[in-house]
Motif scaffolding. Sequence first.
Motif, mmCIF file in Angstrom:
data_model
loop_
_atom_site.group_PDB
_atom_site.id
_atom_site.type_symbol
_atom_site.label_atom_id
_atom_site.label_comp_id
_atom_site.label_asym_id
_atom_site.label_seq_id
_atom_site.Cartn_x
_atom_site.Cartn_y
_atom_site.Cartn_z
ATOM 1 N N THR A 35 0.832 -1.208 0.000
ATOM 2 C CA THR A 35 0.000 0.000 0.000
ATOM 3 C C THR A 35 0.865 1.256 0.000
ATOM 4 O O THR A 35 0.557 2.240 -0.687
ATOM 5 C CB THR A 35 -0.926 0.001 1.234
ATOM 6 N N LEU A 36 1.971 1.228 0.769
ATOM 7 C CA LEU A 36 2.873 2.385 0.829
ATOM 8 C C LEU A 36 3.486 2.665 -0.536
ATOM 9 O O LEU A 36 3.549 3.826 -0.971
ATOM 10 C CB LEU A 36 3.971 2.130 1.857
ATOM 11 N N VAL A 37 3.919 1.625 -1.233
ATOM 12 C CA VAL A 37 4.494 1.812 -2.577
ATOM 13 C C VAL A 37 3.454 2.400 -3.519
ATOM 14 O O VAL A 37 3.744 3.322 -4.302
ATOM 15 C CB VAL A 37 5.016 0.465 -3.114
ATOM 16 N N MET A 38 2.221 1.891 -3.432
ATOM 17 C CA MET A 38 1.151 2.409 -4.280
ATOM 18 C C MET A 38 0.866 3.883 -3.971
ATOM 19 O O MET A 38 0.672 4.703 -4.875
ATOM 20 C CB MET A 38 -0.119 1.572 -4.071
ATOM 21 N N LEU A 39 0.860 4.231 -2.683
ATOM 22 C CA LEU A 39 0.586 5.614 -2.282
ATOM 23 C C LEU A 39 1.702 6.557 -2.726
ATOM 24 O O LEU A 39 1.439 7.690 -3.133
ATOM 25 C CB LEU A 39 0.403 5.690 -0.769
ATOM 26 N N ILE A 40 2.952 6.107 -2.635
ATOM 27 C CA ILE A 40 4.076 6.934 -3.087
ATOM 28 C C ILE A 40 3.949 7.206 -4.584
ATOM 29 O O ILE A 40 4.143 8.339 -5.050
ATOM 30 C CB ILE A 40 5.413 6.246 -2.763
ATOM 31 N N PHE A 41 3.611 6.177 -5.347
ATOM 32 C CA PHE A 41 3.420 6.354 -6.787
ATOM 33 C C PHE A 41 2.259 7.312 -7.054
ATOM 34 O O PHE A 41 2.356 8.198 -7.912
ATOM 35 C CB PHE A 41 3.152 5.005 -7.442
ATOM 36 N N LEU A 42 1.158 7.142 -6.308
ATOM 37 C CA LEU A 42 -0.002 8.017 -6.476
ATOM 38 C C LEU A 42 0.350 9.465 -6.158
ATOM 39 O O LEU A 42 -0.005 10.391 -6.906
ATOM 40 C CB LEU A 42 -1.140 7.539 -5.576
ATOM 41 N N GLN A 43 1.067 9.695 -5.053
ATOM 42 C CA GLN A 43 1.456 11.048 -4.667
ATOM 43 C C GLN A 43 2.397 11.667 -5.700
ATOM 44 O O GLN A 43 2.327 12.863 -5.981
ATOM 45 C CB GLN A 43 2.117 11.035 -3.291
ATOM 46 N N ALA A 44 3.281 10.843 -6.266
ATOM 47 C CA ALA A 44 4.212 11.352 -7.274
ATOM 48 C C ALA A 44 3.476 11.771 -8.537
ATOM 49 O O ALA A 44 3.753 12.840 -9.116
ATOM 50 C CB ALA A 44 5.262 10.286 -7.601
ATOM 51 N N VAL A 45 2.516 10.954 -8.962
ATOM 52 C CA VAL A 45 1.762 11.272 -10.183
ATOM 53 C C VAL A 45 0.883 12.492 -9.969
ATOM 54 O O VAL A 45 0.871 13.426 -10.785
ATOM 55 C CB VAL A 45 0.914 10.059 -10.616
#
Length: 298
Positions: A35-45
């Motif tokens: 979930t953390l990896v997904m959230l980091i990607f989401l925040q970056a995009v």
Amino acid sequence: FRRVLFRSVKAEHGLKEDQRKGSVMDLLTLENLGTLVMLIFLQAVLGFDNLLYISIESQRAPIADQARVRRWGILIAIALRIILLFVMIQLLQVLSQTLFTLDFEGIITGEFTFATLVFLFGGGFIMYTAVKEIAHLLAVDHLGAGVDQKKRKSAASVIALIVFMNLIFSFDSILSAIAITTIFPILAIAILLSGVGMLLLADKVSEFIERNRMYEVLGLMVLLIVGVVLLGEGGHQAHMKLFGYEVIAMSKSTFYFSIVVLFIVQILQTGYRRKLDTVRKHRAAQVSPEAKPLGAVE
């Protein structure tokens, strides 16, 4: 009695320590790490348009203060974003409660919450800012000043505007993140890491835009589309109808596809313009030697 009391206190302390370790271990699961990896990607995009705005707006500050403005603007915005995250998690039900309704049948109808008002106001403000800056770039009132001459603002006012706009951008990204998980430490870590990425990239993006001024127009067009997306999102969540037509939110895939198309067109135009400049220089070099003898005869 003292021994019994000491043992009970020690046992209670050990129980609390075990609970603390258990809570930490509960966070360090494969599911939460994914979930953390997904959230980091989401925040970056979702933070890309925010980074563009920071890079463009910071150029309004005095030249000597621009790097400091970007740095402090991002740091303050990260702190306020974490506070906003905590408040939104605690007040999820309050944010979804209807504040007021409009029922002018045939003109405008809708049920407005705090979240929809933020989307509508933020989208409108971003569109106004983008249109104003594009109009400033196209203005011909002060040609003598050159395209590099900008109306400077104080460093404090630019930082305040960057923080304000960052909170507007954050509202959408935080709502999207909360839809994935409501575990505060995971969300806070994702926000901190995305903020560190913005700190590392802000100066480079700003320098790139300064060297390639045509991309400033592209960045403003991206902000204009972001404003349209926020307006559509707010209207859709409010079930708004304008003149009998329902407001439909732009899908994320459509938004990112349009951004990619804008960048591809800009890259192709830049390459084609360089080719034309090279052809003109080559033709000028061929014509000039032939023109010299004619001048000598005269």
